[in-house]
Design a protein around this motif. Structure first.
Motif, PDB file in Angstrom:
ATOM      1  N   GLU A  25      55.921  52.871  -0.354  1.00 42.55           N
ATOM      2  CA  GLU A  25      55.762  53.042  -2.010  1.00 42.55           C
ATOM      3  C   GLU A  25      56.796  53.471  -2.307  1.00 42.55           C
ATOM      4  O   GLU A  25      58.242  54.089  -1.720  1.00 42.55           O
ATOM      5  CB  GLU A  25      54.718  54.446  -1.870  1.00 42.55           C
ATOM      6  CG  GLU A  25      54.340  55.028  -3.529  1.00 42.55           C
ATOM      7  CD  GLU A  25      53.402  53.965  -3.294  1.00 42.55           C
ATOM      8  OE1 GLU A  25      53.361  54.830  -4.744  1.00 42.55           O
ATOM      9  OE2 GLU A  25      52.646  53.924  -2.672  1.00 42.55           O
ATOM     10  N   GLY A  26      57.154  52.705  -3.287  1.00 42.25           N
ATOM     11  CA  GLY A  26      58.086  53.431  -4.755  1.00 42.25           C
ATOM     12  C   GLY A  26      59.372  52.155  -3.718  1.00 42.25           C
ATOM     13  O   GLY A  26      60.556  52.144  -4.941  1.00 42.25           O
ATOM     14  N   GLN A  27      59.704  51.296  -2.437  1.00 46.89           N
ATOM     15  CA  GLN A  27      60.772  50.309  -2.607  1.00 46.89           C
ATOM     16  C   GLN A  27      60.299  49.787  -1.135  1.00 46.89           C
ATOM     17  O   GLN A  27      58.988  49.388  -0.850  1.00 46.89           O
ATOM     18  CB  GLN A  27      61.405  51.364  -1.731  1.00 46.89           C
ATOM     19  CG  GLN A  27      61.421  52.633  -0.613  1.00 46.89           C
ATOM     20  CD  GLN A  27      62.500  53.756   0.260  1.00 46.89           C
ATOM     21  OE1 GLN A  27      62.234  54.079   0.438  1.00 46.89           O
ATOM     22  NE2 GLN A  27      63.965  52.841  -0.411  1.00 46.89           N
ATOM     23  N   THR A  28      61.375  48.818  -1.182  1.00 41.82           N
ATOM     24  CA  THR A  28      60.594  48.042  -0.316  1.00 41.82           C
ATOM     25  C   THR A  28      61.099  48.273   1.435  1.00 41.82           C
ATOM     26  O   THR A  28      62.086  49.335   2.154  1.00 41.82           O
ATOM     27  CB  THR A  28      61.642  46.346  -0.405  1.00 41.82           C
ATOM     28  OG1 THR A  28      63.559  46.448  -0.059  1.00 41.82           O
ATOM     29  CG2 THR A  28      62.141  45.973  -1.581  1.00 41.82           C
ATOM     30  N   LEU A  29      60.281  47.361   2.158  1.00 44.26           N
ATOM     31  CA  LEU A  29      60.434  47.840   3.615  1.00 44.26           C
ATOM     32  C   LEU A  29      61.565  47.536   3.836  1.00 44.26           C
ATOM     33  O   LEU A  29      62.048  48.993   4.592  1.00 44.26           O
ATOM     34  CB  LEU A  29      59.544  46.982   4.195  1.00 44.26           C
ATOM     35  CG  LEU A  29      60.147  46.553   5.922  1.00 44.26           C
ATOM     36  CD1 LEU A  29      59.428  48.547   6.423  1.00 44.26           C
ATOM     37  CD2 LEU A  29      58.963  46.148   6.888  1.00 44.26           C
ATOM     38  N   VAL A  30      62.815  46.833   3.156  1.00 45.72           N
ATOM     39  CA  VAL A  30      63.758  46.474   4.172  1.00 45.72           C
ATOM     40  C   VAL A  30      65.214  47.849   3.752  1.00 45.72           C
ATOM     41  O   VAL A  30      65.418  48.323   4.426  1.00 45.72           O
ATOM     42  CB  VAL A  30      64.570  45.522   3.239  1.00 45.72           C
ATOM     43  CG1 VAL A  30      66.703  44.973   3.751  1.00 45.72           C
ATOM     44  CG2 VAL A  30      64.258  43.702   4.526  1.00 45.72           C
ATOM     45  N   GLU A  31      64.942  48.259   2.221  1.00 39.38           N
ATOM     46  CA  GLU A  31      65.652  49.574   1.721  1.00 39.38           C
ATOM     47  C   GLU A  31      65.650  50.849   2.251  1.00 39.38           C
ATOM     48  O   GLU A  31      65.909  51.460   3.229  1.00 39.38           O
ATOM     49  CB  GLU A  31      65.108  49.129  -0.365  1.00 39.38           C
ATOM     50  CG  GLU A  31      65.754  48.608  -0.955  1.00 39.38           C
ATOM     51  CD  GLU A  31      64.902  48.007  -1.885  1.00 39.38           C
ATOM     52  OE1 GLU A  31      65.441  48.002  -3.465  1.00 39.38           O
ATOM     53  OE2 GLU A  31      63.767  49.341  -2.186  1.00 39.38           O
ATOM     54  N   TYR A  32      63.836  50.454   2.655  1.00 37.19           N
ATOM     55  CA  TYR A  32      63.368  51.867   3.490  1.00 37.19           C
ATOM     56  C   TYR A  32      63.944  52.373   4.793  1.00 37.19           C
ATOM     57  O   TYR A  32      65.129  53.376   5.124  1.00 37.19           O
ATOM     58  CB  TYR A  32      61.596  52.057   3.591  1.00 37.19           C
ATOM     59  CG  TYR A  32      61.236  53.072   4.168  1.00 37.19           C
ATOM     60  CD1 TYR A  32      61.051  54.315   3.680  1.00 37.19           C
ATOM     61  CD2 TYR A  32      61.096  53.058   5.450  1.00 37.19           C
ATOM     62  CE1 TYR A  32      60.732  55.608   4.119  1.00 37.19           C
ATOM     63  CE2 TYR A  32      60.520  54.085   6.222  1.00 37.19           C
ATOM     64  CZ  TYR A  32      60.215  55.847   5.382  1.00 37.19           C
ATOM     65  OH  TYR A  32      60.092  56.416   6.585  1.00 37.19           O
ATOM     66  N   ILE A  33      63.745  50.678   5.194  1.00 29.49           N
ATOM     67  CA  ILE A  33      64.957  51.084   6.790  1.00 29.49           C
ATOM     68  C   ILE A  33      65.908  51.181   7.042  1.00 29.49           C
ATOM     69  O   ILE A  33      66.983  52.306   7.352  1.00 29.49           O
ATOM     70  CB  ILE A  33      64.088  49.916   7.524  1.00 29.49           C
ATOM     71  CG1 ILE A  33      62.657  49.949   7.926  1.00 29.49           C
ATOM     72  CG2 ILE A  33      65.057  49.627   9.340  1.00 29.49           C
ATOM     73  CD1 ILE A  33      62.531  48.425   8.364  1.00 29.49           C
ATOM     74  N   GLU A  34      66.840  50.401   5.852  1.00 35.34           N
ATOM     75  CA  GLU A  34      68.254  50.627   5.454  1.00 35.34           C
ATOM     76  C   GLU A  34      68.178  52.016   5.168  1.00 35.34           C
ATOM     77  O   GLU A  34      70.056  52.075   5.832  1.00 35.34           O
ATOM     78  CB  GLU A  34      68.724  49.711   4.339  1.00 35.34           C
ATOM     79  CG  GLU A  34      68.590  48.310   4.791  1.00 35.34           C
ATOM     80  CD  GLU A  34      69.150  47.334   3.939  1.00 35.34           C
ATOM     81  OE1 GLU A  34      69.577  46.027   4.548  1.00 35.34           O
ATOM     82  OE2 GLU A  34      69.554  47.533   2.966  1.00 35.34           O
TER      83      GLU A  34
END
Length: 403
Positions: free
Chosen positions: A163-172
């Motif tokens: 929610e609210g961000q990309t999967l890549v952003e979340y992991i990073e």
């Protein structure tokens, strides 16, 4: 990572890529690959030797005159983390700069349809804590998985939505390591192009024979992802009027008859109906069991794979008419029984394809097998050496400083 290390990876990325993909090269080889002059290439190599990234590896053979020096990357300067997801598990492994697996391949089991991003990140953290390496030595994570993946946006529209961000952003944000995302079948095509049987073939269709039937495409020597990274949905060609509902929501897709999930369902039904087979000796039947018994010669297991292969061949006939590939590579999980796939695929091709087209398409079984996706995940990070990786590293450094 220091700012100086980031600068090295940015300025000399092309030479580093060449050496990663080819292991040992002369300065003339690297010059040919990069399109730079030999004096410039030698200058770059000397700088990389000085920084500890490259080492001389003896002399190359010569047909006459002075023998040229060979060069290779120093394996342990940095590492790559490859994370390969399928529908029921994630495999994780650390890869060095000579494309060697330097950790055990860890496996985390789940149902990807139910997997939450938070749980997945916990698994990543667990692996990093136990792999024996500092996070600071890992250049990036190559995350490859099924689903509709937009590589540039860092989004999987099918799985692991955040929610609210990309999967890549979340992991990073949670791991503090650059992450590069791609579809599993595209990653397998990349592995086959750089390290496998698809090397030096200009136009190749790479079949990912996994739980589904994925397709990675190499067109004019380049990985083809389509307009938004969503190309290659081979398994959702509507071939059958069988009324079976596919996971995509449509009916009669190739996947409903030819995927390993479909094969497993057919096997279980056969056992329930009293089919004589060694599969009946197993408490739980899955694709790995069917493949194992097919290799041993179990008639029912061989029949299951042969029928699936014929249906794959029907789909490939369409693909050959459209794409006229130089080769079709059988890769992924199911390729370990590649020889069992070939005859029924060829039968379907002979029945459904124009001979003129089939004369120019070679069928090849992968030599990477079950490692293909992991190798492709590491290569995905290497493909992004340069500005993309440097920008991610700088952003992570800046966020760490601010926090």
């Amino acid at each position: 990572m220091t700012a100086h290390s980031i600068e090295i990876l940015l300025n000399y990325s092309e030479a580093i890529k060449c050496l990663y993909y080819n292991e040992v090269l002369t300065s003339a080889d690297i010059s040919n690959y990069t399109g730079k002059s030999i004096p410039h290439t030698i200058k770059v190599l000397n700088e990389l030797i000085k920084e500890g990234y490259v080492a001389e590896k003896g002399f190359a053979s010569s047909s006459g005159g002075r023998k040229p020096l060979n060069y290779s990357l120093v394996a342990d300067t940095h590492y790559l983390l490859s994370v390969a997801l399928d529908q029921f598990s994630a495999q994780m492994v650390v890869v060095d700069m000579n494309n060697n697996f330097v950790s055990n391949v860890a496996r985390y089991e789940f149902d990807i349809h139910l997997l939450q991003a938070e749980t997945f990140v916990d698994d990543l953290k667990n692996f990093l804590e136990n792999c024996g390496l500092s996070k600071n030595n890992i250049l990036g994570i190559g995350l490859t998985m099924p689903g509709f993946v937009d590589t540039d946006a860092g989004i999987n529209y099918t799985f692991l939505k955040v929610e609210g961000q990309t999967l890549v952003e979340y992991i990073e944000q949670n791991i503090s390591i650059p992450v590069f995302l791609d579809n599993d079948s595209t990653a397998i095509a990349l592995a086959e192009q750089k390290f496998g049987v698809a090397a030096h073939i200009k136009n190749v269709m790479v079949l990912n024979l996994g739980w589904g039937i994925g397709l990675g495409m190499i067109l004019n020597d380049k990985i083809f992802r389509g307009n938004n990274g969503l190309a290659g949905e081979f398994s959702h060609i509507p071939l059958f009027k069988n009324g079976k509902l596919c996971i995509c929501g449509k009916h009669g897709c190739l996947e409903t008859e030819a995927s390993l999930i479909a094969v497993t369902a057919t096997a279980k039904e056969g056992i329930r109906q009293g089919q004589i087979t060694s599969l009946a000796n197993y408490k739980e039947v899955d694709a790995d069991v069917i493949i194992t018994e097919a290799i041993k010669g179990d008639v029912f297991s061989v029949k299951l794979i042969s029928e699936a292969a014929y249906h794959v061949g029907e789909g490939l006939a369409i693909l050959i008419h459209l794409m006229n590939p130089g080769a079709i590579v059988l890769s992924g999980k199911g390729s370990v029984v590649g020889k069992l796939w070939l005859a029924p695929i060829q039968q379907a091709i002979n029945e459904h394809c124009i001979p003129m087209l089939t004369n120019y398409t070679e069928f090849i079984i992968s030599n990477l097998n079950t490692k293909a996706q992991l190798i492709g995940g590491a290569a995905l990070v290497v493909e992004n050496f340069g500005k993309k990786l440097a920008d991610k590293m700088a952003a992570i450094e800046e966020n760490a400083f601010v926090s």
